[in-house]
Design a protein around this motif. Structure first.
Motif, PDB file in Angstrom:
ATOM      1  N   VAL A  24       1.232  -1.474  -0.465  1.00 48.30           N
ATOM      2  CA  VAL A  24       0.386  -0.093   0.255  1.00 48.30           C
ATOM      3  C   VAL A  24       0.988   1.293   0.066  1.00 48.30           C
ATOM      4  O   VAL A  24       1.884   1.288   0.423  1.00 48.30           O
ATOM      5  N   PRO A  25       0.668   2.038  -0.706  1.00 47.46           N
ATOM      6  CA  PRO A  25       1.398   3.266  -1.401  1.00 47.46           C
ATOM      7  C   PRO A  25       1.335   4.507   0.240  1.00 47.46           C
ATOM      8  O   PRO A  25      -0.293   4.613   0.342  1.00 47.46           O
ATOM      9  N   LEU A  26       2.284   5.209   0.469  1.00 44.07           N
ATOM     10  CA  LEU A  26       1.947   6.249   1.494  1.00 44.07           C
ATOM     11  C   LEU A  26       1.910   7.517   1.345  1.00 44.07           C
ATOM     12  O   LEU A  26       2.605   8.000   0.155  1.00 44.07           O
ATOM     13  N   ALA A  27       1.041   8.278   1.591  1.00 45.41           N
ATOM     14  CA  ALA A  27       0.599   9.569   1.570  1.00 45.41           C
ATOM     15  C   ALA A  27       1.925   9.876   2.872  1.00 45.41           C
ATOM     16  O   ALA A  27       1.152  10.620   3.879  1.00 45.41           O
ATOM     17  N   THR A  28       2.469  11.036   2.742  1.00 47.45           N
ATOM     18  CA  THR A  28       3.204  11.286   4.129  1.00 47.45           C
ATOM     19  C   THR A  28       3.392  12.418   4.625  1.00 47.45           C
ATOM     20  O   THR A  28       3.477  14.029   4.423  1.00 47.45           O
ATOM     21  N   TRP A  29       3.011  12.319   5.941  1.00 50.80           N
ATOM     22  CA  TRP A  29       3.008  13.684   6.908  1.00 50.80           C
ATOM     23  C   TRP A  29       3.978  13.351   7.725  1.00 50.80           C
ATOM     24  O   TRP A  29       3.350  12.773   9.128  1.00 50.80           O
ATOM     25  N   PRO A  30       5.228  13.420   8.068  1.00 49.21           N
ATOM     26  CA  PRO A  30       5.678  13.457   9.766  1.00 49.21           C
ATOM     27  C   PRO A  30       5.718  14.386  10.620  1.00 49.21           C
ATOM     28  O   PRO A  30       5.225  15.656  10.110  1.00 49.21           O
ATOM     29  N   MET A  31       5.365  14.143  11.973  1.00 46.67           N
ATOM     30  CA  MET A  31       5.408  15.035  12.582  1.00 46.67           C
ATOM     31  C   MET A  31       6.516  14.934  13.596  1.00 46.67           C
ATOM     32  O   MET A  31       7.849  16.416  13.918  1.00 46.67           O
ATOM     33  N   HIS A  32       7.604  14.019  14.146  1.00 46.88           N
ATOM     34  CA  HIS A  32       8.649  13.950  14.301  1.00 46.88           C
ATOM     35  C   HIS A  32       9.500  12.874  14.826  1.00 46.88           C
ATOM     36  O   HIS A  32       9.553  12.294  13.969  1.00 46.88           O
ATOM     37  N   SER A  33      10.396  13.192  15.493  1.00 44.21           N
ATOM     38  CA  SER A  33      11.048  11.764  15.688  1.00 44.21           C
ATOM     39  C   SER A  33      11.580  11.270  14.790  1.00 44.21           C
ATOM     40  O   SER A  33      12.489  12.023  14.018  1.00 44.21           O
ATOM     41  N   ASP A  34      11.726   9.972  14.197  1.00 47.34           N
ATOM     42  CA  ASP A  34      13.232   9.350  13.190  1.00 47.34           C
ATOM     43  C   ASP A  34      11.225   9.281  11.843  1.00 47.34           C
ATOM     44  O   ASP A  34      11.625   9.568  10.664  1.00 47.34           O
ATOM     45  N   GLN A  35      10.376  10.290  11.931  1.00 45.62           N
ATOM     46  CA  GLN A  35       9.125  10.480  10.786  1.00 45.62           C
ATOM     47  C   GLN A  35      10.414  10.448   9.694  1.00 45.62           C
ATOM     48  O   GLN A  35       9.676  10.483   8.519  1.00 45.62           O
ATOM     49  N   PRO A  36      10.459  12.474   9.866  1.00 47.55           N
ATOM     50  CA  PRO A  36      10.650  12.495   8.563  1.00 47.55           C
ATOM     51  C   PRO A  36      12.148  11.609   7.898  1.00 47.55           C
ATOM     52  O   PRO A  36      11.776  12.169   6.208  1.00 47.55           O
ATOM     53  N   HIS A  37      12.501  10.874   8.112  1.00 44.61           N
ATOM     54  CA  HIS A  37      13.876   9.926   7.652  1.00 44.61           C
ATOM     55  C   HIS A  37      12.821   9.208   6.956  1.00 44.61           C
ATOM     56  O   HIS A  37      13.038   8.611   6.426  1.00 44.61           O
ATOM     57  N   ASN A  38      11.877   8.599   7.820  1.00 40.31           N
ATOM     58  CA  ASN A  38      11.745   7.769   7.033  1.00 40.31           C
ATOM     59  C   ASN A  38      10.663   7.964   5.604  1.00 40.31           C
ATOM     60  O   ASN A  38      10.398   7.400   4.963  1.00 40.31           O
ATOM     61  N   ALA A  39       9.890   9.068   6.088  1.00 40.09           N
ATOM     62  CA  ALA A  39       8.878   9.885   4.667  1.00 40.09           C
ATOM     63  C   ALA A  39      10.168  10.326   3.930  1.00 40.09           C
ATOM     64  O   ALA A  39       9.441  10.104   2.602  1.00 40.09           O
ATOM     65  N   LEU A  40      11.486  10.232   3.582  1.00 37.67           N
ATOM     66  CA  LEU A  40      12.430  10.426   2.923  1.00 37.67           C
ATOM     67  C   LEU A  40      12.403   9.372   2.294  1.00 37.67           C
ATOM     68  O   LEU A  40      12.550   9.938   0.690  1.00 37.67           O
ATOM     69  N   LEU A  41      12.536   8.087   3.442  1.00 39.72           N
ATOM     70  CA  LEU A  41      12.678   6.548   2.433  1.00 39.72           C
ATOM     71  C   LEU A  41      11.433   6.703   1.084  1.00 39.72           C
ATOM     72  O   LEU A  41      12.021   6.316   0.130  1.00 39.72           O
ATOM     73  N   ILE A  42      10.623   7.196   2.096  1.00 38.38           N
ATOM     74  CA  ILE A  42       9.168   6.377   1.109  1.00 38.38           C
ATOM     75  C   ILE A  42       9.030   7.550  -0.083  1.00 38.38           C
ATOM     76  O   ILE A  42       8.923   6.253  -0.972  1.00 38.38           O
ATOM     77  N   THR A  43       9.579   8.672   0.335  1.00 37.46           N
ATOM     78  CA  THR A  43       9.256   9.714  -1.003  1.00 37.46           C
ATOM     79  C   THR A  43      10.067   9.397  -2.032  1.00 37.46           C
ATOM     80  O   THR A  43      10.186   9.521  -2.972  1.00 37.46           O
ATOM     81  N   HIS A  44      11.724   9.718  -2.225  1.00 38.57           N
ATOM     82  CA  HIS A  44      12.352  10.008  -2.779  1.00 38.57           C
ATOM     83  C   HIS A  44      13.703   8.913  -2.869  1.00 38.57           C
ATOM     84  O   HIS A  44      14.450   9.572  -3.595  1.00 38.57           O
TER      85      HIS A  44
END
Length: 475
Positions: free
Chosen positions: A384-404
């Motif tokens: 399932v693909p994701l629409a990423t909306w990171p808030m804090h902690s490891d989430q912005p890195h995870n979003a970068l991995l997912i999208t870029h």
């Protein structure tokens, strides 16, 4: 019992960090290890043992063979999670309180090692105690290093990509990545200063461990696991010189069931609602257990979902307190008339839901989330693909991995816009982009292909790297 381990000479002690995503992952791991015939002990504070056992209902975990140890620590505050800051600072008291686990854990270690030392003339090998602990509790388990026949392994609940980025920042080493350095979120704008210091304290005890486990798989993060294997802290480098060897590491996920359990999957109202929706038509919306969202932001999210004209299933819950049993849970309000207007197209639930059942349901075509690693891993495994909306902690890195990097998601916002109100028009555009555009179709295709590869490696309960670790521990 798995035939690979005919002689059980190993007892496991699991020590989780007191946040839901950490408690849950190590409980899942405990279940998998105990299912292979090993004795497993799970040790946490009274409150967090209770929380872990309460919330295993939708995780398909059998706790009957796990021995729980409810450790006593001093009482800690449980502040209201409502805050203008996105970082869950209200969980800091529980984090501080976790440091008090050192003494009761040391006492438990002493008790278990004495039990293992009981003479048994039928055994040809000494029994070993293996500790699997959250790296954020390296301080707590440090006394294991002074005991005979005890080994300790850290289990990182986050992504290998985030761990690698943080390791580089701690050590001051450059990033050998194609991404520009300024595109990678920095630790100081992802987590609070108190937590940065807390990380630093825990890292001082990393060198005492015998190896590392990662909550990921090579199909997703192989390159970053290889980079982590080459990257050590200064303390670890000194220890490696002394021991003349590098520590081993294993990527042991997915830890959750790949194949649906029909009885459990059909028992929840959200799944019954999904049964009535067209294939891949619903975007699942959930922001995890520690995300705080302002009333203004909730209103914008509601309007964005409504204006997108896409089908959605939204789990709307308040963030956890440090002690979930202390204080009332707030009911987060929605715009007047919203649920009536979206009836038949959208569903809002304020209950705990079977997330795996939702993500594997054929009607779900996307996941709008905060990019907590557990959610990312479950979504990718189910294709399932994701629409990423990171808030804090490891989430912005995870979003970068997912999208870029993996390119299996689209961003709702970039990390540079994290302090801005995300308007309904931005949310509408992102939801439409994922669910009803050619770009979204391409992203979904890549996500489905990646999911197939992950699932093929984990069919019929076969977990190669987990089995490899257990064989090593039982050597």
């Amino acid at each position: 019992m798995d035939s690979s381990f005919p002689n059980i000479n190993v007892v496991f002690l699991i020590v989780p960090f007191p946040l839901q995503s950490h408690l849950n992952q190590l409980l899942r791991l405990s279940n998998l290890i105990s299912s292979r015939g090993f004795p497993v002990h799970y040790a946490a504070s009274v409150v967090h043992c209770r929380q872990a056992k309460l919330r295993h209902e939708y995780t398909q975990v059998n706790t009957s063979k796990i021995i729980f140890h409810e450790l006593v620590i001093p009482p800690f505050l449980s502040p209201d999670p409502s805050s203008t800051a996105k970082f869950p600072q209200h969980l800091w008291p529980a984090t501080q309180a976790s440091m008090n686990l050192r003494e009761p854990v040391a006492a438990l270690l002493s008790q278990l090692t004495k039990e293992l030392a009981v003479v048994d003339t039928t055994r040809t090998r000494s029994r070993r105690l293996v500790i699997i602990h959250d790296p954020l509790l390296a301080y707590v388990v440090q006394d294991a290093a002074s005991l005979p026949n005890v080994e300790s392994y850290s289990f990182n609940c986050g992504s290998a990509f985030c761990s690698f980025c943080f390791t580089c920042q701690f050590s001051g080493k450059p990033f050998p990545l194609e991404l520009k350095p300024d595109a990678i979120p920095t630790m100081d704008n992802c987590i609070s200063p108190e937590i940065v210091k807390f990380f630093g304290l825990q890292s001082q005890f990393d060198h005492l461990g015998h190896g590392k486990l990662f909550n990921t798989c090579r199909e997703i993060e192989g390159p970053y696991l290889d980079l982590l294997a080459q990257t050590t802290t200064h303390a670890e480098e000194e220890e490696d010189v002394h021991k003349k060897k590098k520590k081993k590491q294993w990527a042991i996920s997915p830890l959750f069931p790949i194949i649906a359990n029909d009885d459990e999957d059909k028992a929840h109202p959200t799944l019954e609602w999904l049964d009535k929706q067209p294939p891949k038509s619903v975007i699942y919306v959930s922001f995890g257990s520690i995300t705080t969202m302002s009333h203004e932001q909730i209103n914008e999210l509601a309007l964005g979902l409504e204006e997108s004209k896409q089908r959605f299933l939204w789990v709307l819950r308040d963030a956890d307190r440090g002690d979930i049993f202390n204080g009332e849970t707030r009911i987060l309000p929605l715009p007047i008339g919203f649920e009536e207007r979206v009836k038949g197209v959208g569903k809002v639930t304020r209950d705990w839901v079977p997330q795996l059942g939702i993500l594997r349901h054929p009607s779900v075509g996307g996941f709008l989330c905060h990019c907590g690693w557990n959610s990312c891993l479950e979504s990718l495994t189910m294709g399932v693909p994701l629409a990423t909306w990171p808030m804090h902690s490891d989430q912005p890195h995870n979003a970068l991995l997912i999208t870029h990097i993996l390119k299996v998601g689209i961003p709702v916002i970039g990390w540079g816009e994290r302090d801005q109100l995300v308007t309904s028009s931005v949310i509408k555009k992102s939801v439409e982009g994922l669910m009803a555009s050619s770009e979204g179709h391409e992203v979904r295709t890549r996500a489905e292909e990646l999911g197939k590869v992950i699932r093929q490696q984990s069919v019929q309960g076969d977990f190669p790297e987990l089995n490899s670790f257990l064989a090593y521990a039982a050597r």
